[in-house]
Design a protein around this motif. Structure first.
Motif, PDB file in Angstrom:
ATOM      1  N   MET A 103      -7.623  -7.045  -5.260  1.00 39.13           N
ATOM      2  CA  MET A 103      -6.223  -6.768  -5.592  1.00 39.13           C
ATOM      3  C   MET A 103      -6.030  -5.308  -5.982  1.00 39.13           C
ATOM      4  O   MET A 103      -5.042  -4.676  -5.576  1.00 39.13           O
ATOM      5  CB  MET A 103      -5.744  -7.709  -6.698  1.00 39.13           C
ATOM      6  CG  MET A 103      -5.626  -9.152  -6.215  1.00 39.13           C
ATOM      7  SD  MET A 103      -4.843 -10.263  -7.403  1.00 39.13           S
ATOM      8  CE  MET A 103      -5.911 -10.125  -8.821  1.00 39.13           C
ATOM      9  N   LYS A 104      -6.968  -4.745  -6.731  1.00 35.73           N
ATOM     10  CA  LYS A 104      -6.862  -3.340  -7.114  1.00 35.73           C
ATOM     11  C   LYS A 104      -7.027  -2.433  -5.896  1.00 35.73           C
ATOM     12  O   LYS A 104      -6.365  -1.392  -5.786  1.00 35.73           O
ATOM     13  CB  LYS A 104      -7.884  -2.999  -8.198  1.00 35.73           C
ATOM     14  CG  LYS A 104      -7.504  -3.572  -9.551  1.00 35.73           C
ATOM     15  CD  LYS A 104      -8.531  -3.216 -10.614  1.00 35.73           C
ATOM     16  CE  LYS A 104      -8.110  -3.726 -11.981  1.00 35.73           C
ATOM     17  NZ  LYS A 104      -9.105  -3.395 -13.019  1.00 35.73           N
ATOM     18  N   ARG A 105      -7.887  -2.824  -4.982  1.00 33.99           N
ATOM     19  CA  ARG A 105      -8.070  -2.045  -3.746  1.00 33.99           C
ATOM     20  C   ARG A 105      -6.782  -2.057  -2.921  1.00 33.99           C
ATOM     21  O   ARG A 105      -6.361  -1.035  -2.383  1.00 33.99           O
ATOM     22  CB  ARG A 105      -9.232  -2.609  -2.928  1.00 33.99           C
ATOM     23  CG  ARG A 105      -9.506  -1.799  -1.672  1.00 33.99           C
ATOM     24  CD  ARG A 105     -10.619  -2.380  -0.843  1.00 33.99           C
ATOM     25  NE  ARG A 105     -11.871  -2.387  -1.581  1.00 33.99           N
ATOM     26  CZ  ARG A 105     -12.957  -3.049  -1.189  1.00 33.99           C
ATOM     27  NH1 ARG A 105     -12.935  -3.771  -0.070  1.00 33.99           N
ATOM     28  NH2 ARG A 105     -14.061  -3.004  -1.888  1.00 33.99           N
ATOM     29  N   ILE A 106      -6.156  -3.225  -2.819  1.00 36.17           N
ATOM     30  CA  ILE A 106      -4.898  -3.345  -2.081  1.00 36.17           C
ATOM     31  C   ILE A 106      -3.817  -2.495  -2.748  1.00 36.17           C
ATOM     32  O   ILE A 106      -3.073  -1.769  -2.072  1.00 36.17           O
ATOM     33  CB  ILE A 106      -4.454  -4.823  -1.990  1.00 36.17           C
ATOM     34  CG1 ILE A 106      -5.436  -5.607  -1.114  1.00 36.17           C
ATOM     35  CG2 ILE A 106      -3.035  -4.930  -1.459  1.00 36.17           C
ATOM     36  CD1 ILE A 106      -5.312  -7.116  -1.243  1.00 36.17           C
ATOM     37  N   LEU A 107      -3.729  -2.571  -4.065  1.00 35.78           N
ATOM     38  CA  LEU A 107      -2.724  -1.794  -4.792  1.00 35.78           C
ATOM     39  C   LEU A 107      -2.935  -0.295  -4.562  1.00 35.78           C
ATOM     40  O   LEU A 107      -1.972   0.446  -4.333  1.00 35.78           O
ATOM     41  CB  LEU A 107      -2.790  -2.128  -6.286  1.00 35.78           C
ATOM     42  CG  LEU A 107      -1.671  -1.555  -7.142  1.00 35.78           C
ATOM     43  CD1 LEU A 107      -0.323  -2.148  -6.759  1.00 35.78           C
ATOM     44  CD2 LEU A 107      -1.959  -1.810  -8.615  1.00 35.78           C
TER      45      LEU A 107
END
Length: 181
Positions: A170-174
């Motif tokens: 999720m942090k990578r996507i953000l």
């Protein structure tokens, strides 16, 4: 145009093989723009005319079903909605990113169902569980692969299908959503 992320359920697991290049090509033909995929598990960033997330989710699921004969559903969010999901996860501060998950649903699980799921699972493992907005947050302390708190267990208890992403993803996507397209 608005930037969105779609989390497609069941892509490249359980025999549902789909190359991200083929997925990008199919979506380009359906008026999705600036398409990027993040990890080969159905995380798609795209620009689209602003419209309700539910309509975009339905359109994405239709494309995958029509072009690739894969039954799926999509959770579609804006950058702000993804950031809110990360922020509301109570385990993100003290849990290990690869073990802290958010399981996203197309609607809000009933509070009684979540409470019963937690009660039914108490004593069966070390996982920590908390309700979220259209989501369930889980810290798979010993790893999701070793857990008895499976997707099937959760879906049966809540009566709805979900798609999970760990905090690292999720942090990578953000971060990708913050980049210039």
């Amino acid at each position: 145009m608005t930037r969105y992320v779609a989390l497609l359920a069941g892509i490249n697991v359980g025999g549902n093989r789909l190359t991200m290049a083929d997925l990008r090509d199919a979506l380009e033909r359906e008026e999705f723009e600036a398409i990027e995929t993040v990890v080969a598990s159905g995380n798609v960033l795209f620009d689209h005319e602003e419209r309700p997330s539910a309509g975009l989710a339905e359109k994405l699921a239709w494309v995958v079903r029509d072009r690739f004969d894969i039954e799926t559903f999509a959770i579609v969010m804006t950058r702000a909605e993804l950031a809110a999901a990360i922020a509301e996860n109570p385990f993100s501060e003290d849990g290990e990113e690869k073990f802290v998950h958010t399981i996203f649903f197309m609607g809000q699980p009933e509070a009684d169902a979540v409470e019963n799921l937690i009660l039914d699972y108490t004593g069966k493992g070390n996982e920590r569980i908390a309700a979220g907005t259209n989501a369930l947050h889980v810290d798979y302390v010993d790893g999701a692969g070793n857990s008895k708190l499976t997707g099937d267990f959760i879906e049966r208890r809540l009566g709805m299908k979900g798609t999970a992403r760990n905090m690292r993803s999720m942090k990578r996507i953000l971060a990708k959503m913050d980049e210039e397209v």
